[in-house]
Design a protein around this motif. Structure first.
Motif, PDB file in Angstrom:
ATOM      1  N   HIS A 104       0.845  -1.194   0.000  1.00  0.00           N
ATOM      2  CA  HIS A 104       0.000   0.000   0.000  1.00  0.00           C
ATOM      3  C   HIS A 104       0.880   1.244   0.000  1.00  0.00           C
ATOM      4  O   HIS A 104       1.803   1.359   0.808  1.00  0.00           O
ATOM      5  CB  HIS A 104      -0.921   0.014   1.222  1.00  0.00           C
ATOM      6  CG  HIS A 104      -1.999  -1.013   1.168  1.00  0.00           C
ATOM      7  ND1 HIS A 104      -1.734  -2.366   1.167  1.00  0.00           N
ATOM      8  CD2 HIS A 104      -3.361  -0.886   1.112  1.00  0.00           C
ATOM      9  CE1 HIS A 104      -2.873  -3.034   1.118  1.00  0.00           C
ATOM     10  NE2 HIS A 104      -3.869  -2.166   1.079  1.00  0.00           N
ATOM     11  N   LEU A 105       0.592   2.170  -0.894  1.00  0.00           N
ATOM     12  CA  LEU A 105       1.323   3.431  -0.979  1.00  0.00           C
ATOM     13  C   LEU A 105       0.440   4.563  -0.482  1.00  0.00           C
ATOM     14  O   LEU A 105      -0.687   4.727  -0.954  1.00  0.00           O
ATOM     15  CB  LEU A 105       1.744   3.739  -2.435  1.00  0.00           C
ATOM     16  CG  LEU A 105       3.031   3.114  -2.970  1.00  0.00           C
ATOM     17  CD1 LEU A 105       2.830   1.630  -3.200  1.00  0.00           C
ATOM     18  CD2 LEU A 105       3.452   3.804  -4.258  1.00  0.00           C
ATOM     19  N   ARG A 106       0.955   5.331   0.436  1.00  0.00           N
ATOM     20  CA  ARG A 106       0.235   6.522   0.887  1.00  0.00           C
ATOM     21  C   ARG A 106       0.513   7.671  -0.080  1.00  0.00           C
ATOM     22  O   ARG A 106       1.197   8.641   0.241  1.00  0.00           O
ATOM     23  CB  ARG A 106       0.644   6.896   2.307  1.00  0.00           C
ATOM     24  CG  ARG A 106       0.195   5.901   3.352  1.00  0.00           C
ATOM     25  CD  ARG A 106       0.460   6.397   4.754  1.00  0.00           C
ATOM     26  NE  ARG A 106      -0.099   5.500   5.747  1.00  0.00           N
ATOM     27  CZ  ARG A 106      -1.357   5.530   6.163  1.00  0.00           C
ATOM     28  NH1 ARG A 106      -2.189   6.424   5.652  1.00  0.00           N
ATOM     29  NH2 ARG A 106      -1.786   4.688   7.062  1.00  0.00           N
ATOM     30  N   HIS A 107       0.002   7.507  -1.276  1.00  0.00           N
ATOM     31  CA  HIS A 107       0.234   8.500  -2.326  1.00  0.00           C
ATOM     32  C   HIS A 107      -0.878   8.383  -3.351  1.00  0.00           C
ATOM     33  O   HIS A 107      -1.693   7.458  -3.295  1.00  0.00           O
ATOM     34  CB  HIS A 107       1.587   8.287  -2.994  1.00  0.00           C
ATOM     35  CG  HIS A 107       2.275   9.561  -3.383  1.00  0.00           C
ATOM     36  ND1 HIS A 107       1.739  10.439  -4.309  1.00  0.00           N
ATOM     37  CD2 HIS A 107       3.445  10.097  -2.981  1.00  0.00           C
ATOM     38  CE1 HIS A 107       2.564  11.462  -4.452  1.00  0.00           C
ATOM     39  NE2 HIS A 107       3.610  11.287  -3.664  1.00  0.00           N
ATOM     40  N   PHE A 108      -0.909   9.356  -4.307  1.00  0.00           N
ATOM     41  CA  PHE A 108      -1.943   9.331  -5.322  1.00  0.00           C
ATOM     42  C   PHE A 108      -1.416   8.832  -6.664  1.00  0.00           C
ATOM     43  O   PHE A 108      -2.150   8.802  -7.643  1.00  0.00           O
ATOM     44  CB  PHE A 108      -2.579  10.716  -5.492  1.00  0.00           C
ATOM     45  CG  PHE A 108      -1.599  11.823  -5.785  1.00  0.00           C
ATOM     46  CD1 PHE A 108      -1.245  12.125  -7.088  1.00  0.00           C
ATOM     47  CD2 PHE A 108      -1.047  12.556  -4.751  1.00  0.00           C
ATOM     48  CE1 PHE A 108      -0.356  13.137  -7.368  1.00  0.00           C
ATOM     49  CE2 PHE A 108      -0.148  13.584  -5.022  1.00  0.00           C
ATOM     50  CZ  PHE A 108       0.199  13.867  -6.330  1.00  0.00           C
ATOM     51  N   PHE A 109      -0.141   8.454  -6.745  1.00  0.00           N
ATOM     52  CA  PHE A 109       0.403   7.806  -7.929  1.00  0.00           C
ATOM     53  C   PHE A 109       1.659   7.058  -7.506  1.00  0.00           C
ATOM     54  O   PHE A 109       2.081   7.115  -6.339  1.00  0.00           O
ATOM     55  CB  PHE A 109       0.696   8.817  -9.050  1.00  0.00           C
ATOM     56  CG  PHE A 109       1.998   9.552  -8.900  1.00  0.00           C
ATOM     57  CD1 PHE A 109       3.065   9.261  -9.720  1.00  0.00           C
ATOM     58  CD2 PHE A 109       2.146  10.545  -7.941  1.00  0.00           C
ATOM     59  CE1 PHE A 109       4.271   9.933  -9.590  1.00  0.00           C
ATOM     60  CE2 PHE A 109       3.327  11.226  -7.809  1.00  0.00           C
ATOM     61  CZ  PHE A 109       4.405  10.915  -8.635  1.00  0.00           C
ATOM     62  N   CYS A 110       2.261   6.320  -8.442  1.00  0.00           N
ATOM     63  CA  CYS A 110       3.432   5.490  -8.127  1.00  0.00           C
ATOM     64  C   CYS A 110       4.681   6.362  -8.075  1.00  0.00           C
ATOM     65  O   CYS A 110       5.443   6.455  -9.051  1.00  0.00           O
ATOM     66  CB  CYS A 110       3.576   4.376  -9.156  1.00  0.00           C
ATOM     67  SG  CYS A 110       2.231   3.176  -9.116  1.00  0.00           S
ATOM     68  N   ASP A 111       4.888   6.989  -6.959  1.00  0.00           N
ATOM     69  CA  ASP A 111       5.984   7.927  -6.770  1.00  0.00           C
ATOM     70  C   ASP A 111       7.269   7.173  -6.434  1.00  0.00           C
ATOM     71  O   ASP A 111       7.269   6.234  -5.626  1.00  0.00           O
ATOM     72  CB  ASP A 111       5.625   8.895  -5.645  1.00  0.00           C
ATOM     73  CG  ASP A 111       6.741   9.863  -5.339  1.00  0.00           C
ATOM     74  OD1 ASP A 111       7.045  10.696  -6.205  1.00  0.00           O
ATOM     75  OD2 ASP A 111       7.312   9.781  -4.232  1.00  0.00           O
ATOM     76  N   LEU A 112       8.382   7.573  -7.045  1.00  0.00           N
ATOM     77  CA  LEU A 112       9.651   6.896  -6.861  1.00  0.00           C
ATOM     78  C   LEU A 112      10.070   6.877  -5.398  1.00  0.00           C
ATOM     79  O   LEU A 112      10.507   5.843  -4.882  1.00  0.00           O
ATOM     80  CB  LEU A 112      10.728   7.572  -7.722  1.00  0.00           C
ATOM     81  CG  LEU A 112      12.148   7.028  -7.571  1.00  0.00           C
ATOM     82  CD1 LEU A 112      12.224   5.579  -8.021  1.00  0.00           C
ATOM     83  CD2 LEU A 112      13.133   7.885  -8.370  1.00  0.00           C
ATOM     84  N   ARG A 113       9.951   7.983  -4.728  1.00  0.00           N
ATOM     85  CA  ARG A 113      10.407   8.077  -3.335  1.00  0.00           C
ATOM     86  C   ARG A 113       9.669   7.079  -2.446  1.00  0.00           C
ATOM     87  O   ARG A 113      10.274   6.397  -1.621  1.00  0.00           O
ATOM     88  CB  ARG A 113      10.176   9.511  -2.843  1.00  0.00           C
ATOM     89  CG  ARG A 113      10.656   9.785  -1.441  1.00  0.00           C
ATOM     90  CD  ARG A 113      12.133  10.044  -1.405  1.00  0.00           C
ATOM     91  NE  ARG A 113      12.573  10.396  -0.075  1.00  0.00           N
ATOM     92  CZ  ARG A 113      13.824  10.681   0.233  1.00  0.00           C
ATOM     93  NH1 ARG A 113      14.746  10.655  -0.683  1.00  0.00           N
ATOM     94  NH2 ARG A 113      14.169  10.983   1.468  1.00  0.00           N
TER      95      ARG A 113
END
Length: 331
Positions: free
Chosen positions: A190-199
């Motif tokens: 799960h990513l706490r982001h709105f897109f697949c961010d590198l960081r």
């Protein structure tokens, strides 16, 4: 609707890994900008409106430059047209998934699509970075070396600068994407982001991310700080040249234009440098997400108004396209 969607996401069977995907992950789940439905309902129309305004503004700039012979011949507007297209690609790389997370609360992105989105986002972000430097160099030549401007900024030189910017952006994105593809990830992270961010992808990876961070700091520094120094140096020379000519007609307006440009440059570079050039231990998901919003949404939204739509040449081109002004003749 949100509960049903999330339950489907949780219960959906894990897809088989594609060829060459030895990471153990089939998809990433983006958690988006907000967890509360009321907050998402507030943000969705704002984000959608900003995205549509960015598309319309930048596409209008590109259309006007293409349709107007006078603008099409000017090097400055040639670069502006490419910057507008870069802004469209840059914001479109992340906006659809961002709108999806705002609409449903979370969004599942297949592994390959996540890598592709990361590649496209980096490509257009770096391309905008190089084009900002090229435009600053163009303005330096026009103001500080006007007698040599036409010879230096020939059609071949313009295409060479733009082509080089495109090529370097592709190589930059390819390097980081290949380094990212070798990393193992936990199943369905799960990513706490709105897109697949590198960081954030690097923060979730299970493997050794030191080569990735080294590439960001070394190669990324050259790709970001080099153009930034060129922008700062070009506009520093412009301001110094104009300041020595207090009686020159229009110098205050020129300084004002440089100031507006530098505000946008500071917003873009400030957030990028603050986001990527930090030690790996200083990872903060929500702060990183806000910074990403600034340089991926606000800057492309403001660029058409700062660079183009407010000046007299673009206004004249718009009137001519609408049939309310004389059509200039080709040279």
């Amino acid at each position: 609707m949100e509960g049903t969607h999330n339950s489907v996401l949780r219960s959906s069977p894990r897809r088989a890994m594609g060829p060459g995907n030895g990471t153990g992950v089939s998809e990433f789940v983006l958690l988006g900008l907000a967890s509360r439905p009321a907050t998402r309902r507030l943000l969705f129309p704002l984000f959608l409106g900003a995205y549509l305004a960015t598309l319309l503004g930048n596409l209008l700039v590109s259309l006007l430059i293409r349709r107007d012979p006078r603008l099409r011949r000017a090097p400055m507007y040639f670069f502006l047209a490419h910057l507008s297209l870069a802004d469209v690609g840059f914001t479109s790389a992340a906006a659809p998934t961002a709108l999806g997370t705002l609409a449903f609360g979370s969004w599942a992105v297949p592994y390959a699509a996540c890598l592709a989105q990361n590649y496209v986002f980096i490509t257009f972000g770096v391309l905008e970075n190089f084009l900002l430097a090229v435009m600053a160099y163009d303005r330096y030549l026009a103001v500080c070396r006007p007698l040599h401007y036409s010879a230096v900024m020939s059609p071949g030189r313009r295409w060479g600068l733009v082509g080089t910017s495109w090529g370097l952006a592709q190589l930059h994105a390819l390097l980081h994407t290949l380094l990212l593809a070798r990393l193992p990830f936990p199943a369905r992270p799960h990513l706490r982001h709105f897109f697949c961010d590198l960081r954030q992808l690097l923060a979730l990876a299970d493997g050794d991310t030191r080569p990735n961070h080294a590439a960001v700091l070394a190669e990324g520094s050259m790709a970001v700080l080099g153009p930034l120094l060129l922008v700062a140096g070009s506009y520093g020379r412009i301001v110094a040249t104009l300041a020595r000519l207090p009686a020159a007609r229009g110098w205050r307006r020129a300084l004002s234009t440089c100031g507006a440009h530098l505000v946008t440059v500071a917003l873009f570079y400030g957030t990028v440098i603050g986001l990527f050039f930090r030690p790996a231990g200083h990872y903060a998901p929500w702060r990183d997400m806000v910074a990403t919003l600034l340089y991926s949404t606000v800057t492309p939204l403001l660029n058409p108004f700062i660079y183009s739509l407010r000046n007299q040449e673009m206004k004249g081109a718009l009137r001519r396209v609408l049939g309310r002004g004389p059509v200039p003749q080709e040279a």
